[in-house]
Design a protein around this motif. Structure first.
Motif, mmCIF file in Angstrom:
data_model
loop_
_atom_site.group_PDB
_atom_site.id
_atom_site.type_symbol
_atom_site.label_atom_id
_atom_site.label_comp_id
_atom_site.label_asym_id
_atom_site.label_seq_id
_atom_site.Cartn_x
_atom_site.Cartn_y
_atom_site.Cartn_z
ATOM 1 N N SER A 1 103.269 29.548 46.310
ATOM 2 C CA SER A 1 103.713 30.397 47.417
ATOM 3 C C SER A 1 105.054 29.871 47.891
ATOM 4 O O SER A 1 105.211 28.671 48.146
ATOM 5 N N ASN B 1 103.116 34.183 47.226
ATOM 6 C CA ASN B 1 103.336 34.089 45.771
ATOM 7 C C ASN B 1 103.354 35.475 45.127
ATOM 8 O O ASN B 1 103.393 35.592 43.911
ATOM 9 N N GLY C 1 108.029 36.394 45.993
ATOM 10 C CA GLY C 1 107.918 35.478 47.121
ATOM 11 C C GLY C 1 108.421 36.080 48.407
ATOM 12 O O GLY C 1 108.369 37.284 48.630
#
Length: 164
Positions: free
Chosen positions: A69, A50, A38
């Protein structure tokens, strides 16, 4: 930035670069088997990602994408092949989440959520796997929280039925 540095016990040396610049990401593992998940592309840019990268002590390579994400997710722990990540933010304005994921060295899967949504939190774990860990602090209420992480388990509940 996307640069890295390695510590040998007495001094720092430059390492290779990650594939993308990012800030406020989760990280765990060791110097020869690291995991980075991340983050946001740079300070002031609020786009979460993500993406996961694995580090083998020399090079970074793509790992499995996280389940959403996320940025501001410093609550990560465990080794590269069995890590967890808990909390973080998903949107501009630091919308904290309670989401937790576990990594098996290839892919992320959902795990039991934190008791409250946290971002900018810390994480620690045993060094063996992602079955237990500790998540604490955070930049969103409750600020002084501590959660013990225990991975969920799955068991089959199979029974035989007969009809006549």
């Amino acid at each position: 930035i996307n640069s890295s540095a390695e510590y040998n016990g007495t001094g720092w040396t430059a390492g290779n670069s990650m594939s993308q610049a990012r800030a406020m990401f989760g990280c765990s593992g060791t110097q020869t088997a690291g995991l980075f998940t991340g983050g946001r592309s740079s300070p002031g840019v609020e786009d979460p990602t993500n993406k996961t990268e694995e580090y083998d002590g020399t090079n970074f390579s793509s790992g499995g994408n996280y389940i959403l994400s996320i940025k501001e997710n410093t609550g990560q722990g465990g080794p590269q092949s069995s890590a967890y990540l808990a909390g973080g933010s998903t949107a501009p304005g630091s919308t904290a989440v309670a989401t937790t994921g576990v990594y098996d060295g290839t892919a992320w899967a959902s795990a039991p959520s934190l008791g409250a949504a946290l971002n900018n939190n810390g994480g620690a774990s045993n060094t063996a796997d992602n079955t237990t860990g500790l998540v604490f602090g955070g930049g969103s209420p409750p600020y002084a929280s501590t959660y013990e992480f225990t991975a969920g388990t799955t068991s089959l509940n199979i029974e035989t039925f007969t009809t006549s």
